[in-house]
Design an enzyme around this catalytic site. Sequence first.
Site, PDB file in Angstrom:
ATOM      1  N   ASP A  36     -15.883  21.273  84.230  1.00 13.05           N
ATOM      2  CA  ASP A  36     -15.740  20.632  85.552  1.00 13.05           C
ATOM      3  C   ASP A  36     -14.386  20.912  86.205  1.00 13.05           C
ATOM      4  O   ASP A  36     -13.401  21.199  85.537  1.00 13.05           O
ATOM      5  CB  ASP A  36     -15.953  19.118  85.429  1.00 13.05           C
ATOM      6  N   GLU A  94     -15.256  16.105  82.189  1.00 14.08           N
ATOM      7  CA  GLU A  94     -14.052  15.725  81.423  1.00 14.08           C
ATOM      8  C   GLU A  94     -13.068  14.975  82.294  1.00 14.08           C
ATOM      9  O   GLU A  94     -12.440  14.017  81.867  1.00 14.08           O
ATOM     10  CB  GLU A  94     -13.390  16.968  80.818  1.00 14.08           C
TER      11      GLU A  94
HETATM   12 ZN    ZN Z   1      -7.275  18.005  83.946  1.00 14.34          ZN
HETATM   13 ZN    ZN Z   2      -8.371  19.674  81.507  1.00 17.57          ZN
END
Ligand code: ZN
Ligand code: ZN
Length: 439
Positions: free
Chosen positions: A111, A177
């Site tokens: 991401d 994340e």
């Molecule tokens: Zn980051």
């Molecule tokens: Zn990262």
Amino acid sequence: MKRLPTAVPLAAAFILLAATSLRPAAYPSTPLEKKVKALTDKLAPELIDIRRDIHSHPELGNHLPRTSAIVVDYFRKLGLEVRTGFAGSGVIGILKGGKPGPVVAMRGDMDALPITEEADLPFASKDKTILDGRETGLMHACGHDIHTTLLLGVAAVLSAVKADLPGTVVFVAQPGEECCDGARLMIADGAFKDLAPSAFFAYHVDDTLKAGRIGYVSGFMWANVDGFTLEIRSDGCHGSSPSSCVDPIVVGAQVVTALQVMVSREIGVHDNTVITVGSFHAGTAPNIIPSSARLEATVRNYGEPQRRVLKDKITRLVTNICEAAGAAFDLSYSFGIASVYNDPALVRGALAAAERVLGSKSALVEQRPEMGGEDFSEFGRIAPAVMFGLGVIPPDRETTAAHSPAFVADEAAIPIGVNLMADIILDHQARAARKAPAK
Ligand SMILES: [Zn+2]
Ligand SMILES: [Zn+2]
């Protein structure tokens, strides 16, 4: 024949011999190492193209249809068993080696961030999205485009040498994340239900190191990311008559100060702890004591028991200060991402491979733990895990800052990372298979 005086030259010869035998053999030396190196070199241009494509089209959170489709296609072409639908766009690719051995996993997150790219690159992202009603650019400013590419590269190299690979490698392409609990959700969605990896490996790009250098921490690497919201309540009264009500601003100010005293007086000097009250809102006018004050804080330390102890200390302190002032309050405490612990045995094992591949110990940089967070820690709950820092500062720069619109990563790091991780995993699997041959 000329006879040499004995004592000193013999000792010198012995030292020379010992030093030579301690030095790692020139890399690549074994037939497998040569294959891995040659495959990586051949793959490098293709991987750089893939990285640029992913970089040009960043996606946010757990919904990454374009990026995960690239991963799925690539894994399928390699002949991996592909499973999808974990945490939205999460993908796993399963590579079965030709020799018996344990299951291990490599993770790469996919991401991006809501940042408008300012880097002057031909493949810079021009994509935009609407977030909270405002238009924003999208950018791979944390290097997850590189992490995804490394995952594909290592999968390709290990697939090509799978006859020599003991055990199974699970390649984990993780969404969310930065924001959205991707690792925890992948696990909750059953990504590993029948796989049970015995170790997890990962990289994060390291914006403090030049390409060609690898950073490592043995033990805690990233912190618990916890926090709280505190609402202090009062009846409110005139600012000229402060004895008529509890002043929530004064009580809040006492809490802020007492928290800092607590960190310096109650927490052990080696138990790194940060409490930052980053938001404190109260009041509308100078002559009104408001009826509430709202404080928000981020709380960082390492370890599971330690974060619970810290929560108890903060709760005790807030309760006592508010009660002493006669203030009503609501304290809402949250445990966020857990700290990342790098398993020392995995670090040691990998360092031997790293020294060989990089050709020198000086390319390995032991680092201090950071107080930032990374949800790679979720995989560490399943099995021992290790994350290495992959140096990406370009040769013509002194620094490059992740999460900045000007972040630029040196793509020379991609083949280095692929080559190294392929060897780390091959080494680890060979060692593990020797120790406990699979039945
Ligand atoms: Zn980051
Ligand atoms: Zn990262």
